[in-house]
Design a protein around this motif. Structure first.
Motif, PDB file in Angstrom:
ATOM      1  N   THR A   1       0.834  -1.210   0.000  1.00 38.13           N
ATOM      2  CA  THR A   1       0.000   0.000   0.000  1.00 38.13           C
ATOM      3  C   THR A   1       0.864   1.253   0.000  1.00 38.13           C
ATOM      4  N   VAL A   2       1.920   1.249   0.823  1.00 32.94           N
ATOM      5  CA  VAL A   2       2.832   2.399   0.851  1.00 32.94           C
ATOM      6  C   VAL A   2       3.541   2.555  -0.497  1.00 32.94           C
ATOM      7  N   LYS A   3       3.928   1.444  -1.086  1.00 35.20           N
ATOM      8  CA  LYS A   3       4.598   1.488  -2.391  1.00 35.20           C
ATOM      9  C   LYS A   3       3.674   2.076  -3.453  1.00 35.20           C
ATOM     10  N   ASP A   4       2.392   1.699  -3.402  1.00 35.68           N
ATOM     11  CA  ASP A   4       1.413   2.261  -4.344  1.00 35.68           C
ATOM     12  C   ASP A   4       1.231   3.763  -4.113  1.00 35.68           C
ATOM     13  N   LEU A   5       1.213   4.179  -2.850  1.00 34.63           N
ATOM     14  CA  LEU A   5       1.128   5.609  -2.555  1.00 34.63           C
ATOM     15  C   LEU A   5       2.303   6.355  -3.176  1.00 34.63           C
ATOM     16  N   LYS A   6       3.485   5.780  -3.042  1.00 34.05           N
ATOM     17  CA  LYS A   6       4.694   6.419  -3.570  1.00 34.05           C
ATOM     18  C   LYS A   6       4.599   6.606  -5.080  1.00 34.05           C
ATOM     19  N   THR A   7       4.004   5.624  -5.753  1.00 35.58           N
ATOM     20  CA  THR A   7       3.909   5.681  -7.210  1.00 35.58           C
ATOM     21  C   THR A   7       2.751   6.554  -7.678  1.00 35.58           C
TER      22      THR A   7
ATOM     23  N   ASN B   1      11.486  -8.628   4.086  1.00 41.37           N
ATOM     24  CA  ASN B   1      10.928  -7.525   3.319  1.00 41.37           C
ATOM     25  C   ASN B   1      11.936  -6.411   3.061  1.00 41.37           C
ATOM     26  N   GLN B   2      13.207  -6.736   3.188  1.00 41.96           N
ATOM     27  CA  GLN B   2      14.232  -5.707   3.043  1.00 41.96           C
ATOM     28  C   GLN B   2      14.213  -5.070   1.657  1.00 41.96           C
ATOM     29  N   ASP B   3      14.047  -5.868   0.610  1.00 43.38           N
ATOM     30  CA  ASP B   3      14.049  -5.317  -0.746  1.00 43.38           C
ATOM     31  C   ASP B   3      12.899  -4.334  -0.945  1.00 43.38           C
ATOM     32  N   THR B   4      11.711  -4.690  -0.421  1.00 46.66           N
ATOM     33  CA  THR B   4      10.563  -3.790  -0.553  1.00 46.66           C
ATOM     34  C   THR B   4      10.801  -2.501   0.225  1.00 46.66           C
ATOM     35  N   LEU B   5      11.349  -2.628   1.418  1.00 46.65           N
ATOM     36  CA  LEU B   5      11.627  -1.439   2.222  1.00 46.65           C
ATOM     37  C   LEU B   5      12.625  -0.520   1.532  1.00 46.65           C
ATOM     38  N   LEU B   6      13.637  -1.100   0.902  1.00 49.11           N
ATOM     39  CA  LEU B   6      14.621  -0.279   0.195  1.00 49.11           C
ATOM     40  C   LEU B   6      13.999   0.449  -0.993  1.00 49.11           C
ATOM     41  N   GLU B   7      12.920  -0.108  -1.532  1.00 43.43           N
ATOM     42  CA  GLU B   7      12.240   0.542  -2.654  1.00 43.43           C
ATOM     43  C   GLU B   7      11.380   1.726  -2.200  1.00 43.43           C
ATOM     44  N   ILE B   8      10.906   1.695  -0.955  1.00 45.95           N
ATOM     45  CA  ILE B   8       9.960   2.744  -0.546  1.00 45.95           C
ATOM     46  C   ILE B   8      10.608   3.858   0.278  1.00 45.95           C
ATOM     47  N   ILE B   9      11.866   3.683   0.699  1.00 42.57           N
ATOM     48  CA  ILE B   9      12.457   4.727   1.529  1.00 42.57           C
ATOM     49  C   ILE B   9      12.797   5.967   0.696  1.00 42.57           C
TER      50      ILE B   9
END
Length: 638
Positions: free
Chosen positions: A367-373, A400-408
């Protein structure tokens, strides 16, 4: 009933918050009823849970409900529940004192708030539900008896600094809060809280989903043939919001439910409604707040997720369902296949609960990743409020490290106004660049003015500027992103030259190494207590010196953090790099070559080291000695 009464003073923080409530800083006064009903609902849930856990507890949990009682002539409104109740000590602790992390910070921000709107927002973040009663009441009376106890307690106050506690020989189980309402405004019937239609409207809007019946006895007018009558009606539908299909729930219903579970007064930033089916069925209704709670970084801060089993409340703050770095997420999870008397210890080991937790976390991060996009402004709000906490996940959630690195998002020298993500940094990397460069410090200005940045600025290399305490740790733990090493500008050797530049400069560097060999050896001896090496620098362009660490050394900030946590770590000696083109350094070399010795020359070396420490925001071991030496030197120049 007896008269064992005493008058006590509110805690200072409680007194200040009450004063704000009494003088009506909040424009939407209707929410007082929502807050009282929410508290009553919590008390009923706690009683039902207590009766399941303690079979010897002498309580009647057969008809748990909330009653609203109105006396129009006396202008009183009572919210009554037959829930868990409170002991005398609990009344004093819960109402007379705000034993809550963040109180001092809240009051500081309230004093600095520019307008009523800002004050409302802050009050909402803190969640002072019971005190909302003083927005509409000139006096509040509370009568309560804790389940399993024989005597009760009456609490009474006008909210002006003191309250009265009276011990009662008898009282109904549960809690009744009676509001002696402020005088009615004849022209403002919207705020007549004794009117049946007004109470119905408020309950429908704010509390329709409450799982227990909210009852009120109402009058039905008579006629010539029949006298007036009374009847008891249920005001809420009691439909669990999370069990309804998402398409059937209005956004306002989600928002009011969020305010019920969070005691926040602002709407949530994002709502997540999901259902799990298959071998383990559950429903989840989760919310990302708009603002960080004031106790976000307190060890005693509340976690947000409640656990239900088949619509029955089991526990608050269920840490088995949500990792610590997502502790700001609020909401409920309703599991279908758990026992009603499940414990925290069992939950921690339950395979199905761990599977639900994994799914919830992945959904929240998606959900956070979608917000970012898709909604960058909403994402920016999220990251501003919760970014430092989310980055804790890089230390504790390797799955979930890879996902976290994408959203920071982090600040960068690329743009002083807009942060960047790591993918954006990669796109801007120079041809042949192998490392992602970063610098850590207390704030952006300190980092940008640090000597460590000079060569990177001169060569046009982008540097990530990391200012949160957790940044010191996660960059070390993660190590790389997309095959590129995360590298501190303040560690190891720095070589930003191209092959051609390196070839052209090699003769000059060899000359400098020979020219400065004796000075470097002497300075290493003079400063041996503080540094492990003195060497020529390739990262300085304008400053005379800087202090750096070896590639795998602990940073000074990490040393402090570990010691603050009670962990002993060895003192790490760092490296002093000097700039061979700076006049201070060339002058020191010439003085040394000419045979100058003694305290004066050693003190110059000491000053050079001290200024390098100060330039990076470090701490001097002996500030008084440094100041004395500096003052003496300045005096000689006059």
């Amino acid at each position: 009933m007896n008269d064992r009464a005493e008058t006590l003073e509110f805690q200072a923080e409680a007194r200040q918050l009450l004063r704000l409530m009494v003088h009506s800083i909040y424009s939407n006064k209707d929410v007082f009823l929502r807050e009282l009903i929410s508290n009553a609902s919590d008390a009923l849930d706690k009683l039902r849970l207590a009766s399941m856990v303690d079979k010897d507890l002498a309580v009647d949990a057969g008809d748990l409900h909330i009653a609203i009682e109105v006396d129009r002539d006396a202008r009183t409104l009572t919210v009554r529940d037959n829930g868990i109740g409170m002991s005398r000590d609990e009344v004093v602790s819960v109402i007379g004192t705000i034993a809550k992390s963040g109180t001092a910070e809240l009051l500081r921000q309230l004093r600095e708030a520019k307008d009523a709107g800002a004050s409302q927002e802050l009050i909402g973040q803190f969640g002072v539900g019971f005190y909302a009663a003083f927005m509409v009441a000139e006096r509040v009376e509370l009568v309560t008896r804790r389940a399993g106890e024989s005597g009760g307690t009456r609490w009474e106050s006008t909210g002006e600094g003191t309250y009265t506690i009276t011990e009662l020989d008898d009282a109904p189980q549960g809690t009744a809060v009676t509001l002696h309402l402020k005088p009615a405004d004849a022209e403002d019937n919207l705020h007549d809280y004794t009117a049946e239609w007004r109470i119905r409207e408020i309950v429908k809007r704010y509390s329709d989903f409450i799982a227990h019946p909210i009852r009120m006895t109402v009058e039905r007018p008579g006629s010539d043939d029949a006298p007036a009558t009374t009847e008891t009606v249920t005001l809420n539908s009691m439909k669990a919001l999370w069990a309804r299909p998402r398409g059937e729930v209005e956004p306002t219903e989600y928002h009011e439910f969020y305010k019920h579970v969070s005691h926040d007064w602002a709407d949530p930033l994002e709502t997540i409604h999901m259902r799990g089916e298959g071998t383990f069925e559950y429903e989840a209704l989760l919310f990302i707040p708009t603002h960080a709670p004031l106790d976000l970084f307190s060890p005693q801060g509340r976690r947000g997720v409640q656990l239900y089993v088949k619509r029955v409340f089991i526990m608050d703050d269920c840490d088995a369902l949500m990792p610590n770095y997502l502790r700001f997420v609020k909401g409920v999870v309703d599991a279908h296949d758990l026992s009603l008397n499940i414990s925290r210890e069992i939950l921690q080991q339950d395979r199905q609960i761990r599977a639900v937790r994994r799914r919830l976390v992945k959904k929240i991060l998606a959900t956070v990743k979608d917000l970012k996009t898709d909604q960058p402004e909403r994402y920016r709000t999220f990251w501003t409020e919760f970014g430092p906490v989310v980055k804790e996940g890089l230390l504790e959630d390797t799955d979930n490290q890879d996902t976290l690195l994408e959203i920071i998002s982090v600040a960068s020298t690329n743009d002083p106004a807009e942060p960047t993500d790591l993918a954006g940094y990669l796109e801007r990397m120079r041809e042949g660049q192998q490392d992602i460069y970063y610098a850590t410090g207390e704030n952006r200005a300190t980092i940008e003015n640090s000597p460590h940045m000079e060569a990177f600025r001169a060569k046009g290399y982008e540097v990530l500027l990391l200012t949160d305490p957790v940044d010191e740790v996660w960059v070390e733990r993660v190590g790389s992103y997309a095959g590129k090493t995360l590298r501190s500008v303040a560690k190891g050797q720095v070589d930003l030259d191209t092959e051609q530049e390196r070839t052209e400069a090699e003769a000059e560097r060899e000359r400098q190494r020979t020219e400065y060999a004796d000075l470097l050896s002497w300075m290493s001896t003079v400063l041996a207590d503080n540094v492990k090496e003195v060497r020529l620098s390739s990262r300085l362009t304008t400053s005379p010196a800087c202090v750096v660490g070896d590639a795998h050394d602990l940073t000074p900030t990490l040393e402090k953090m570990y010691r603050a946590m009670g962990q002993e770590v060895p003192k790490v000696k760092r490296i002093l790099e000097i700039n061979p083109t700076h006049p201070l350094v060339t002058g020191l070399r010439k003085a040394h070559e000419q045979g100058a010795t003694g305290d004066a020359l050693a003190e110059t070396a000491e000053l050079l080291y001290g200024t390098a420490l100060l330039a990076e925001g470090g701490d001097l071991a002996d500030p008084a000695r440094f100041a004395r030496i500096l003052a003496d030197r300045l005096a000689r120049t006059l």
